[in-house]
Design a protein around this motif. Structure first.
Motif, PDB file in Angstrom:
ATOM      1  N   TYR A  79     -36.712 -17.520   7.811  1.00  0.00           N
ATOM      2  CA  TYR A  79     -35.602 -17.336   8.859  1.00  0.00           C
ATOM      3  C   TYR A  79     -35.267 -16.466   9.631  1.00  0.00           C
ATOM      4  O   TYR A  79     -34.740 -15.995  10.928  1.00  0.00           O
ATOM      5  CB  TYR A  79     -34.339 -18.537   8.313  1.00  0.00           C
ATOM      6  N   ALA A  80     -35.401 -14.712   8.821  1.00  0.00           N
ATOM      7  CA  ALA A  80     -35.442 -13.600   9.059  1.00  0.00           C
ATOM      8  C   ALA A  80     -35.679 -12.638   8.053  1.00  0.00           C
ATOM      9  O   ALA A  80     -36.003 -13.257   7.418  1.00  0.00           O
ATOM     10  CB  ALA A  80     -33.355 -13.012   9.348  1.00  0.00           C
ATOM     11  N   SER A  81     -36.365 -11.990   8.409  1.00  0.00           N
ATOM     12  CA  SER A  81     -36.840 -10.683   8.420  1.00  0.00           C
ATOM     13  C   SER A  81     -35.688  -8.995   8.321  1.00  0.00           C
ATOM     14  O   SER A  81     -35.120  -9.343   9.662  1.00  0.00           O
ATOM     15  CB  SER A  81     -37.858 -10.723   8.888  1.00  0.00           C
TER      16      SER A  81
ATOM     17  N   ARG B 188     -36.127 -15.735  13.272  1.00  0.00           N
ATOM     18  CA  ARG B 188     -37.703 -15.358  13.532  1.00  0.00           C
ATOM     19  C   ARG B 188     -37.620 -16.113  14.464  1.00  0.00           C
ATOM     20  O   ARG B 188     -38.420 -15.715  15.859  1.00  0.00           O
ATOM     21  CB  ARG B 188     -38.477 -16.896  12.414  1.00  0.00           C
ATOM     22  N   ASN B 189     -37.383 -17.476  15.126  1.00  0.00           N
ATOM     23  CA  ASN B 189     -36.760 -17.392  16.506  1.00  0.00           C
ATOM     24  C   ASN B 189     -35.903 -16.990  17.385  1.00  0.00           C
ATOM     25  O   ASN B 189     -34.628 -17.346  16.682  1.00  0.00           O
ATOM     26  CB  ASN B 189     -36.280 -19.314  15.884  1.00  0.00           C
ATOM     27  N   GLY B 190     -36.442 -16.815  18.680  1.00  0.00           N
ATOM     28  CA  GLY B 190     -35.236 -16.678  19.404  1.00  0.00           C
ATOM     29  C   GLY B 190     -35.193 -15.284  19.264  1.00  0.00           C
ATOM     30  O   GLY B 190     -35.157 -14.099  20.205  1.00  0.00           O
ATOM     31  N   GLY B 191     -35.674 -14.415  18.273  1.00  0.00           N
ATOM     32  CA  GLY B 191     -35.898 -12.747  17.877  1.00  0.00           C
ATOM     33  C   GLY B 191     -34.052 -12.318  17.974  1.00  0.00           C
ATOM     34  O   GLY B 191     -34.169 -10.972  18.591  1.00  0.00           O
ATOM     35  N   ALA B 192     -32.663 -12.750  17.702  1.00  0.00           N
ATOM     36  CA  ALA B 192     -31.880 -11.891  17.952  1.00  0.00           C
ATOM     37  C   ALA B 192     -31.938 -11.382  16.927  1.00  0.00           C
ATOM     38  O   ALA B 192     -32.462 -11.436  15.486  1.00  0.00           O
ATOM     39  CB  ALA B 192     -30.614 -12.867  18.001  1.00  0.00           C
ATOM     40  N   THR B 193     -31.489  -9.505  17.054  1.00  0.00           N
ATOM     41  CA  THR B 193     -31.120  -8.880  16.176  1.00  0.00           C
ATOM     42  C   THR B 193     -30.001  -8.385  15.454  1.00  0.00           C
ATOM     43  O   THR B 193     -29.055  -8.736  16.494  1.00  0.00           O
ATOM     44  CB  THR B 193     -31.425  -7.474  17.138  1.00  0.00           C
ATOM     45  N   THR B 194     -29.457  -8.167  14.557  1.00  0.00           N
ATOM     46  CA  THR B 194     -28.457  -7.513  14.256  1.00  0.00           C
ATOM     47  C   THR B 194     -28.598  -6.325  13.601  1.00  0.00           C
ATOM     48  O   THR B 194     -29.853  -5.797  12.904  1.00  0.00           O
ATOM     49  CB  THR B 194     -27.970  -8.323  13.233  1.00  0.00           C
TER      50      THR B 194
ATOM     51  N   TYR C  97     -36.242  -0.992   2.479  1.00  0.00           N
ATOM     52  CA  TYR C  97     -36.980  -1.399   2.452  1.00  0.00           C
ATOM     53  C   TYR C  97     -36.471  -2.924   2.579  1.00  0.00           C
ATOM     54  O   TYR C  97     -35.553  -3.244   3.992  1.00  0.00           O
ATOM     55  CB  TYR C  97     -36.028  -2.508   0.676  1.00  0.00           C
ATOM     56  N   CYS C  98     -38.297  -3.842   3.545  1.00  0.00           N
ATOM     57  CA  CYS C  98     -37.921  -4.841   3.840  1.00  0.00           C
ATOM     58  C   CYS C  98     -38.193  -5.642   3.387  1.00  0.00           C
ATOM     59  O   CYS C  98     -38.097  -6.250   1.774  1.00  0.00           O
ATOM     60  CB  CYS C  98     -39.702  -5.100   4.314  1.00  0.00           C
ATOM     61  N   GLY C  99     -37.313  -6.599   4.170  1.00  0.00           N
ATOM     62  CA  GLY C  99     -37.072  -7.887   3.284  1.00  0.00           C
ATOM     63  C   GLY C  99     -36.703  -9.432   4.173  1.00  0.00           C
ATOM     64  O   GLY C  99     -37.027  -9.404   5.163  1.00  0.00           O
ATOM     65  N   ALA C 100     -36.761 -10.804   3.376  1.00  0.00           N
ATOM     66  CA  ALA C 100     -36.661 -11.701   4.161  1.00  0.00           C
ATOM     67  C   ALA C 100     -35.865 -12.829   3.220  1.00  0.00           C
ATOM     68  O   ALA C 100     -36.041 -13.063   2.508  1.00  0.00           O
ATOM     69  CB  ALA C 100     -38.204 -12.396   4.348  1.00  0.00           C
ATOM     70  N   VAL C 101     -35.278 -14.099   4.253  1.00  0.00           N
ATOM     71  CA  VAL C 101     -34.004 -14.200   4.394  1.00  0.00           C
ATOM     72  C   VAL C 101     -34.714 -16.329   5.259  1.00  0.00           C
ATOM     73  O   VAL C 101     -35.630 -15.980   6.169  1.00  0.00           O
ATOM     74  CB  VAL C 101     -32.679 -14.354   4.508  1.00  0.00           C
ATOM     75  N   LEU C 102     -34.171 -17.173   3.518  1.00  0.00           N
ATOM     76  CA  LEU C 102     -34.688 -18.538   4.427  1.00  0.00           C
ATOM     77  C   LEU C 102     -33.773 -18.780   5.344  1.00  0.00           C
ATOM     78  O   LEU C 102     -34.029 -19.990   6.264  1.00  0.00           O
ATOM     79  CB  LEU C 102     -35.176 -19.118   3.423  1.00  0.00           C
ATOM     80  N   GLY C 103     -32.658 -18.609   5.088  1.00  0.00           N
ATOM     81  CA  GLY C 103     -31.895 -19.374   5.688  1.00  0.00           C
ATOM     82  C   GLY C 103     -31.069 -18.643   5.831  1.00  0.00           C
ATOM     83  O   GLY C 103     -29.947 -17.441   5.061  1.00  0.00           O
TER      84      GLY C 103
ATOM     85  N   ASN D 257     -29.394 -15.708   0.067  1.00  0.00           N
ATOM     86  CA  ASN D 257     -29.543 -15.125  -0.688  1.00  0.00           C
ATOM     87  C   ASN D 257     -31.253 -13.846  -0.189  1.00  0.00           C
ATOM     88  O   ASN D 257     -31.313 -14.850  -0.267  1.00  0.00           O
ATOM     89  CB  ASN D 257     -30.012 -14.039  -1.754  1.00  0.00           C
ATOM     90  N   TRP D 258     -30.533 -12.705   0.309  1.00  0.00           N
ATOM     91  CA  TRP D 258     -32.485 -12.058   0.498  1.00  0.00           C
ATOM     92  C   TRP D 258     -33.230 -12.356  -0.651  1.00  0.00           C
ATOM     93  O   TRP D 258     -32.553 -11.279  -1.462  1.00  0.00           O
ATOM     94  CB  TRP D 258     -31.776 -10.795   1.248  1.00  0.00           C
ATOM     95  N   ASN D 259     -34.258 -12.913  -0.782  1.00  0.00           N
ATOM     96  CA  ASN D 259     -35.086 -13.224  -1.865  1.00  0.00           C
ATOM     97  C   ASN D 259     -36.670 -12.473  -1.998  1.00  0.00           C
ATOM     98  O   ASN D 259     -37.045 -12.687  -2.947  1.00  0.00           O
ATOM     99  CB  ASN D 259     -35.230 -14.586  -2.530  1.00  0.00           C
ATOM    100  N   TYR D 260     -37.014 -11.805  -0.706  1.00  0.00           N
ATOM    101  CA  TYR D 260     -38.803 -11.943  -1.034  1.00  0.00           C
ATOM    102  C   TYR D 260     -37.843 -10.175  -0.683  1.00  0.00           C
ATOM    103  O   TYR D 260     -37.591  -9.754   0.599  1.00  0.00           O
ATOM    104  CB  TYR D 260     -38.760 -12.166   0.270  1.00  0.00           C
TER     105      TYR D 260
END
Length: 119
Positions: free
Chosen positions: A32-34, A53-59, A95-101, A105-108
């Protein structure tokens, strides 16, 4: 389990720039996001920036707004963190991370890359 693989850390002087890169071990992985987090010695890991991932919105965290830019190369499924005007207080393990929704939690995670900024 997909691993995030970071690169690009190093030692720089205050005011310098550095770019971090991160790709998933499985290039077909589409979270969902990295994003990027950092951890100071003896502290909890803290959020730095993320990109959807979709749309590229940043925070961004307030502490890096205007200095750091997160971006994504869709062709290579790589995310970058361009860090400009680095400060001594940016010294940390990144650290680089990824989250599914959203709201989960950021699990990757990657193994982390050291960024050291000297005065």
């Amino acid at each position: 389990q997909v691993q995030m693989v970071e690169s690009g850390g190093g030692v720089v002087q205050a005011g310098d720039s550095l770019r971090l890169a991160c790709s998933p071990s499985d290039r077909t992985f589409g979270p969902y996001a990295s994003g990027w987090f950092r951890q100071f010695p003896g502290k909890e890991r803290e959020f730095v920036a993320r990109i959807r991932r979709n749309g590229g919105a940043t925070t961004y965290a307030e502490s890096v707004k205007g200095r750091f830019t997160i971006s994504r190369d869709r062709a290579t499924n790589t995310i970058y963190l361009q860090m400009n005007n680095l400060k001594v207080e940016d010294t940390a393990v990144y650290y680089c991370g990824a989250v599914l929704g959203e709201g989960v939690n950021w699990n990757y995670w990657g193994q982390g890359t050291q960024v050291t900024v000297s005065s």
